[in-house]
Design an enzyme around this catalytic site. Structure first.
Site: not given
Ligand code: ADP
Ligand code: AMP
Length: 217
Positions: A15, A90, A129, A162, A173
């Protein structure tokens, strides 16, 4: 009318990666609730301190804290033409609150791209990541490496892993996603807003699919 998009999908689906790209291409802000929480944590604000323990355990921050925070952000001027929401809503309660908030503004959600990826792949993605300290840009050791190791391509800031990307927290998660967030798939499907995207494809292929849905050109 302003166009609001909700990017739905499990943690690690891509995302944030896609929102970074689409936001630039379409000129609408990327609003990540997780990034706002992390900024508050870094700055040791009261909000950050309230969210800390939930985030560390991989739990959701309670709705009463989260909803106000995101709505405040959506009230800012740069969201006048819409926004790309990433990580919010969420829970069904958050989704209903967002619906009410936008209705009151005479606006609505244009579409909900649902980026889906299998669990094993999510774990692989999250464990590799690397996130940028300054603005939450994301990279992956193998799938999307930065040009220079340890440095963000966009702003040169330090990349870090992270703490909630460690295996036990990632598993928690993903569980929380299935228990509390997955019901939103049907919520938005019933409203005719869901657009299913195969998130297992390459970053470029997912972007192409998303651009068709967002249709901003
Ligand atoms: P989200 O925001 O949904 O938690 P991220 O965008 O942070 O996910 O992506 C999670 C990890 O996967 C990151 O390290 C990113 O670089 C990698 N990633 C994202 N999209 C792809 C894809 N289509 N194929 C492979 N790796 C990806
Ligand atoms: P994310 O960066 O989206 O992976 O979110 C990291 C963490 O932030 C999550 O595991 C939750 O603890 C908190 N968080 C982010 N967005 C929300 C949401 N919409 N509702 C509740 N907790 C959230």
């Amino acid at each position: 009318m302003a166009k609001f998009f909700v990017l739905l999908g499990p943690p690690g689906a891509g995302k944030g990666t896609q929102a970074q790209i689409i936001s630039k291409k379409c000129g609408i802000p990327h609003i990540s609730s997780g990034n706002i929480f992390r900024e508050n944590l870094q700055n040791e604000t009261e909000l950050g301190l309230k969210a800390k323990s939930f985030m560390e355990k991989g739990e959701l921050v309670p709705d009463d804290i989260t909803i106000g925070m995101v709505e405040d952000r959506l009230d800012q001027k740069d969201c006048g033409n819409g926004a790309l929401l990433d990580g919010f809503p969420r829970t069904p309660f958050q989704a209903k609150s967002l619906e009410m908030f936008l209705t009151e503004k005479g606006s609505k959600i244009a579409s909900v791209p649902f980026i889906d990826v299998e669990e094993e792949e999510l774990i692989e993605r999250l464990s590799g990541r690397w996130t940028c300290r300054a603005d939450g840009h994301v990279f992956h050791l193998k799938y999307n490496p930065p040009k220079e190791a340890g440095k963000c391509d966009f702003d040169g800031s330090e990349l870090y892993q992270r703490t909630d990307d460690k295996r036990e927290t990632v598993e928690q998660r993903i569980k929380v996603y299935f228990d509390q967030t997955a019901p939103l798939i049907d919520f938005y499907r019933e409203r005719g807003l869901l657009a299913e995207i195969d998130g297992s494809k390459s970053i470029d292929d997912v972007t192409s699919e998303l651009l068709e849905v967002v249709n901003c050109q």
